[in-house]
Design a protein around this motif. Structure first.
Motif, PDB file in Angstrom:
ATOM      1  N   PHE A 124       0.835  -1.204   0.000  1.00  0.00           N
ATOM      2  CA  PHE A 124       0.000   0.000   0.000  1.00  0.00           C
ATOM      3  C   PHE A 124       0.866   1.250   0.000  1.00  0.00           C
ATOM      4  O   PHE A 124       0.590   2.214  -0.724  1.00  0.00           O
ATOM      5  CB  PHE A 124      -0.932  -0.023   1.215  1.00  0.00           C
ATOM      6  CG  PHE A 124      -1.875   1.153   1.301  1.00  0.00           C
ATOM      7  CD1 PHE A 124      -2.659   1.524   0.218  1.00  0.00           C
ATOM      8  CD2 PHE A 124      -1.976   1.879   2.475  1.00  0.00           C
ATOM      9  CE1 PHE A 124      -3.539   2.603   0.311  1.00  0.00           C
ATOM     10  CE2 PHE A 124      -2.848   2.947   2.583  1.00  0.00           C
ATOM     11  CZ  PHE A 124      -3.629   3.314   1.485  1.00  0.00           C
ATOM     12  N   GLU A 125       1.937   1.247   0.788  1.00  0.00           N
ATOM     13  CA  GLU A 125       2.866   2.376   0.777  1.00  0.00           C
ATOM     14  C   GLU A 125       3.442   2.604  -0.613  1.00  0.00           C
ATOM     15  O   GLU A 125       3.497   3.753  -1.101  1.00  0.00           O
ATOM     16  CB  GLU A 125       3.994   2.132   1.784  1.00  0.00           C
ATOM     17  CG  GLU A 125       3.568   2.200   3.240  1.00  0.00           C
ATOM     18  CD  GLU A 125       4.705   1.875   4.196  1.00  0.00           C
ATOM     19  OE1 GLU A 125       4.725   2.432   5.302  1.00  0.00           O
ATOM     20  OE2 GLU A 125       5.580   1.050   3.810  1.00  0.00           O
ATOM     21  N   ARG A 126       3.887   1.533  -1.251  1.00  0.00           N
ATOM     22  CA  ARG A 126       4.478   1.670  -2.586  1.00  0.00           C
ATOM     23  C   ARG A 126       3.458   2.186  -3.592  1.00  0.00           C
ATOM     24  O   ARG A 126       3.769   3.051  -4.433  1.00  0.00           O
ATOM     25  CB  ARG A 126       5.039   0.324  -3.064  1.00  0.00           C
ATOM     26  CG  ARG A 126       6.283  -0.135  -2.315  1.00  0.00           C
ATOM     27  CD  ARG A 126       6.933  -1.311  -3.013  1.00  0.00           C
ATOM     28  NE  ARG A 126       6.065  -2.490  -3.053  1.00  0.00           N
ATOM     29  CZ  ARG A 126       6.039  -3.428  -2.102  1.00  0.00           C
ATOM     30  NH1 ARG A 126       6.822  -3.325  -1.040  1.00  0.00           N
ATOM     31  NH2 ARG A 126       5.240  -4.473  -2.214  1.00  0.00           N
ATOM     32  N   ARG A 127       2.235   1.698  -3.498  1.00  0.00           N
ATOM     33  CA  ARG A 127       1.204   2.104  -4.455  1.00  0.00           C
ATOM     34  C   ARG A 127       0.824   3.571  -4.257  1.00  0.00           C
ATOM     35  O   ARG A 127       0.576   4.286  -5.236  1.00  0.00           O
ATOM     36  CB  ARG A 127      -0.014   1.201  -4.296  1.00  0.00           C
ATOM     37  CG  ARG A 127       0.225  -0.252  -4.710  1.00  0.00           C
ATOM     38  CD  ARG A 127       0.150  -0.460  -6.209  1.00  0.00           C
ATOM     39  NE  ARG A 127      -1.170  -0.113  -6.690  1.00  0.00           N
ATOM     40  CZ  ARG A 127      -2.248  -0.915  -6.624  1.00  0.00           C
ATOM     41  NH1 ARG A 127      -2.128  -2.139  -6.075  1.00  0.00           N
ATOM     42  NH2 ARG A 127      -3.401  -0.527  -7.094  1.00  0.00           N
ATOM     43  N   VAL A 128       0.735   4.016  -3.014  1.00  0.00           N
ATOM     44  CA  VAL A 128       0.445   5.431  -2.761  1.00  0.00           C
ATOM     45  C   VAL A 128       1.581   6.300  -3.272  1.00  0.00           C
ATOM     46  O   VAL A 128       1.353   7.348  -3.905  1.00  0.00           O
ATOM     47  CB  VAL A 128       0.174   5.685  -1.257  1.00  0.00           C
ATOM     48  CG1 VAL A 128       0.163   7.183  -0.947  1.00  0.00           C
ATOM     49  CG2 VAL A 128      -1.147   5.058  -0.840  1.00  0.00           C
ATOM     50  N   ALA A 129       2.821   5.891  -3.023  1.00  0.00           N
ATOM     51  CA  ALA A 129       3.971   6.654  -3.516  1.00  0.00           C
ATOM     52  C   ALA A 129       3.941   6.754  -5.037  1.00  0.00           C
ATOM     53  O   ALA A 129       4.179   7.828  -5.609  1.00  0.00           O
ATOM     54  CB  ALA A 129       5.269   6.008  -3.039  1.00  0.00           C
ATOM     55  N   ASP A 130       3.620   5.652  -5.711  1.00  0.00           N
ATOM     56  CA  ASP A 130       3.537   5.673  -7.168  1.00  0.00           C
ATOM     57  C   ASP A 130       2.411   6.593  -7.640  1.00  0.00           C
ATOM     58  O   ASP A 130       2.567   7.342  -8.617  1.00  0.00           O
ATOM     59  CB  ASP A 130       3.307   4.263  -7.708  1.00  0.00           C
ATOM     60  CG  ASP A 130       4.519   3.366  -7.558  1.00  0.00           C
ATOM     61  OD1 ASP A 130       5.634   3.895  -7.324  1.00  0.00           O
ATOM     62  OD2 ASP A 130       4.362   2.129  -7.652  1.00  0.00           O
ATOM     63  N   PHE A 131       1.270   6.536  -6.961  1.00  0.00           N
ATOM     64  CA  PHE A 131       0.120   7.364  -7.331  1.00  0.00           C
ATOM     65  C   PHE A 131       0.460   8.844  -7.228  1.00  0.00           C
ATOM     66  O   PHE A 131       0.095   9.652  -8.087  1.00  0.00           O
ATOM     67  CB  PHE A 131      -1.061   7.027  -6.417  1.00  0.00           C
ATOM     68  CG  PHE A 131      -2.267   7.906  -6.610  1.00  0.00           C
ATOM     69  CD1 PHE A 131      -3.157   7.671  -7.641  1.00  0.00           C
ATOM     70  CD2 PHE A 131      -2.513   8.966  -5.743  1.00  0.00           C
ATOM     71  CE1 PHE A 131      -4.276   8.482  -7.819  1.00  0.00           C
ATOM     72  CE2 PHE A 131      -3.621   9.780  -5.912  1.00  0.00           C
ATOM     73  CZ  PHE A 131      -4.505   9.537  -6.960  1.00  0.00           C
ATOM     74  N   GLY A 189      -7.431  -0.028   1.772  1.00  0.00           N
ATOM     75  CA  GLY A 189      -6.836   1.095   1.078  1.00  0.00           C
ATOM     76  C   GLY A 189      -6.419   0.760  -0.342  1.00  0.00           C
ATOM     77  O   GLY A 189      -6.562   1.585  -1.252  1.00  0.00           O
ATOM     78  N   LEU A 190      -5.911  -0.444  -0.562  1.00  0.00           N
ATOM     79  CA  LEU A 190      -5.495  -0.832  -1.906  1.00  0.00           C
ATOM     80  C   LEU A 190      -6.680  -0.868  -2.876  1.00  0.00           C
ATOM     81  O   LEU A 190      -6.570  -0.431  -4.028  1.00  0.00           O
ATOM     82  CB  LEU A 190      -4.801  -2.190  -1.861  1.00  0.00           C
ATOM     83  CG  LEU A 190      -3.357  -2.172  -1.360  1.00  0.00           C
ATOM     84  CD1 LEU A 190      -2.884  -3.586  -1.041  1.00  0.00           C
ATOM     85  CD2 LEU A 190      -2.437  -1.524  -2.396  1.00  0.00           C
ATOM     86  N   VAL A 191      -7.800  -1.371  -2.408  1.00  0.00           N
ATOM     87  CA  VAL A 191      -9.002  -1.386  -3.251  1.00  0.00           C
ATOM     88  C   VAL A 191      -9.460   0.038  -3.541  1.00  0.00           C
ATOM     89  O   VAL A 191      -9.793   0.386  -4.678  1.00  0.00           O
ATOM     90  CB  VAL A 191     -10.130  -2.189  -2.573  1.00  0.00           C
ATOM     91  CG1 VAL A 191     -11.428  -2.069  -3.364  1.00  0.00           C
ATOM     92  CG2 VAL A 191      -9.732  -3.646  -2.418  1.00  0.00           C
ATOM     93  N   GLN A 192      -9.461   0.866  -2.514  1.00  0.00           N
ATOM     94  CA  GLN A 192      -9.889   2.245  -2.681  1.00  0.00           C
ATOM     95  C   GLN A 192      -8.979   3.000  -3.647  1.00  0.00           C
ATOM     96  O   GLN A 192      -9.440   3.800  -4.462  1.00  0.00           O
ATOM     97  CB  GLN A 192      -9.884   2.943  -1.320  1.00  0.00           C
ATOM     98  CG  GLN A 192     -10.937   2.425  -0.350  1.00  0.00           C
ATOM     99  CD  GLN A 192     -12.205   3.244  -0.390  1.00  0.00           C
ATOM    100  OE1 GLN A 192     -12.161   4.465  -0.364  1.00  0.00           O
ATOM    101  NE2 GLN A 192     -13.342   2.565  -0.440  1.00  0.00           N
ATOM    102  N   LEU A 193      -7.690   2.742  -3.556  1.00  0.00           N
ATOM    103  CA  LEU A 193      -6.746   3.431  -4.430  1.00  0.00           C
ATOM    104  C   LEU A 193      -6.970   3.040  -5.890  1.00  0.00           C
ATOM    105  O   LEU A 193      -6.886   3.881  -6.800  1.00  0.00           O
ATOM    106  CB  LEU A 193      -5.313   3.109  -3.999  1.00  0.00           C
ATOM    107  CG  LEU A 193      -4.204   3.918  -4.670  1.00  0.00           C
ATOM    108  CD1 LEU A 193      -4.349   5.407  -4.382  1.00  0.00           C
ATOM    109  CD2 LEU A 193      -2.835   3.423  -4.190  1.00  0.00           C
ATOM    110  N   GLU A 194      -7.278   1.775  -6.112  1.00  0.00           N
ATOM    111  CA  GLU A 194      -7.540   1.297  -7.472  1.00  0.00           C
ATOM    112  C   GLU A 194      -8.743   2.021  -8.078  1.00  0.00           C
ATOM    113  O   GLU A 194      -8.785   2.258  -9.289  1.00  0.00           O
ATOM    114  CB  GLU A 194      -7.803  -0.219  -7.434  1.00  0.00           C
ATOM    115  CG  GLU A 194      -7.939  -0.861  -8.798  1.00  0.00           C
ATOM    116  CD  GLU A 194      -6.629  -0.912  -9.567  1.00  0.00           C
ATOM    117  OE1 GLU A 194      -6.680  -0.977 -10.810  1.00  0.00           O
ATOM    118  OE2 GLU A 194      -5.560  -0.896  -8.916  1.00  0.00           O
TER     119      GLU A 194
END
Length: 392
Positions: free
Chosen positions: A43-50, A250-255
């Protein structure tokens, strides 16, 4: 969710789930990895990428994000932190938690946010940090005074609890690297983890400090501690990790966030259009092309009368927020803040969440019938007010 169960204008705010969150939680439960695990790091990596940043540090809440960021910056007793009074009390509580003192500053009446001039007018020899609040999701631009703040050794820690996904120019909030940015992923935020938060550090050293603090000051990770007979505690810390269960949400929400930001912007525009026929009604200014709005607010001179009237009509209005410098717990730091005090008497938050439909919004507007004592709507940019005129 059935149509009858759908939250509507009776709720001021409501969490929004897309559906796959339940399966994501079930997978974590089946794996038995409930704490801070690989899914939290993903989740941290995905938020950073976003956001387009090198790193992001997940924590247990938005308040934990602010507290951890202050600790990592070395803010403590004897220091002052410049902060607007117009914010949720959690912002102030984080400052008090490190032993520092809040220095309340006034706001721009049009945006309910601080400005660079207001910030600099409050700087003293004790000022160690500035904590601008990105109220309602709006960016706060302190770039004009950033060099002077740096020269004075004053750090900037953004309370971006309302502002995940908002932009400042071409960049998402948090990507400018001019401030440490703190997000909240609480139940009703633009993106929810159920409960959670994130700190966007400016440097690798700050990221390391944040990770040590959120893990009780320990140097080794949970995986590293499993392979040794001891561990080291090098600094003060707290148990502020984000659990895998929360990270899975959070991962689902970010998607799905692209849909979320479009929906929230369209809802705000629908409110703007529905309220336009009401002469004298001025929404609190939001650059909806840049911000992902978290609130939809108007200013009303006789706010309490209107609040009670709309509540009696089952419209979920709210007040965000009673000014902190007037709260009993914070009276030691009271000062005169005319614009904040005026706003505190007039702001009214209309129902605003992703379950709303245009029909719900029309109902909010058309339910604003004239009470026995006609209220007035204050134009945030003009000293005079005109009567609240009603839709037919």
């Amino acid at each position: 969710m059935t149509a009858s169960a759908r939250p509507d204008a009776r709720r001021n705010a409501s969490p929004y789930l897309y559906g796959p969150e339940a399966a994501a939680i079930a997978r974590v439960l089946q794996d038995g990895q409930y704490g801070h695990t690989g899914i939290t790091e993903e989740f941290e990596r995905r938020v950073a990428d976003f956001l387009g940043v090198p790193d992001a540090v997940a924590v247990a809440s938005g308040t934990a994000a602010l507290h951890t960021a202050l600790l990592a910056a070395g803010i403590g007793p004897g220091h002052e932190v410049i902060v607007p009074s117009m914010t949720f009390c959690a912002t102030v509580q984080a400052i008090l938690a490190v032993g520092a003192s809040p220095c309340f500053v006034d706001i721009d009446p049009a945006t309910l946010c601080v400005s660079d001039q207001l910030v600099m007018s409050a700087v003293t020899d004790k000022t160690a940090a500035v904590m601008p609040v990105l109220f309602g999701g709006q960016p706060v631009d302190l770039s004009a005074v950033r060099e002077e703040l740096d020269e004075r050794g004053i750090v900037v820690i953004e309370d971006a609890a309302h502002a995940f996904g908002s932009r400042q120019g071409a960049r998402r909030i948090g990507a400018g690297r001019m401030a440490t940015t703190c997000f909240s992923f609480g139940p009703i935020k633009n993106l929810t983890c159920g409960q959670g938060g994130m700190v966007i550090p400016r440097t690798p050293a700050e990221a390391d400090a944040l990770r040590r603090i959120r893990l009780l000051g320990m140097v080794q990770s949970q995986g590293e501690r499993a392979n040794t007979t001891t561990y080291r505690v090098n600094t003060f810390g707290l148990r502020y990790q984000l659990s895998g269960l929360n990270a899975a949400i959070g991962l689902v929400q970010l998607e799905a966030f692209q849909a979320a930001e479009a929906t929230r912007r369209n809802l705000w525009r629908t409110y703007r259009d529905a309220l336009a026929p009401l002469d004298g009604v001025t929404l609190v200014d939001v650059d909806v092309d840049q911000a992902v709005p978290h609130l939809c607010q108007v200013r009303i001179r006789q706010r309490d009368t209107v609040f009670a009237d709309l509540r009696s009509r089952d419209i979920g209005v709210g007040v965000h927020y009673p000014p902190n410098h007037t709260q009993p717990a914070f009276t030691a730091w009271h000062r005169s803040l005319p614009a904040t005090e005026q706003a505190g008497q007039e702001i009214l938050s209309l129902p605003f969440h992703q379950h709303l439909t245009p029909t719900d919004i029309d109902r909010v507007a058309s339910s604003s019938n004239r009470p026995s004592s006609p209220p007035e709507v204050r134009d945030a940019q003009a000293p005079d007010c005109v009567p609240w005129k009603l839709l037919p």
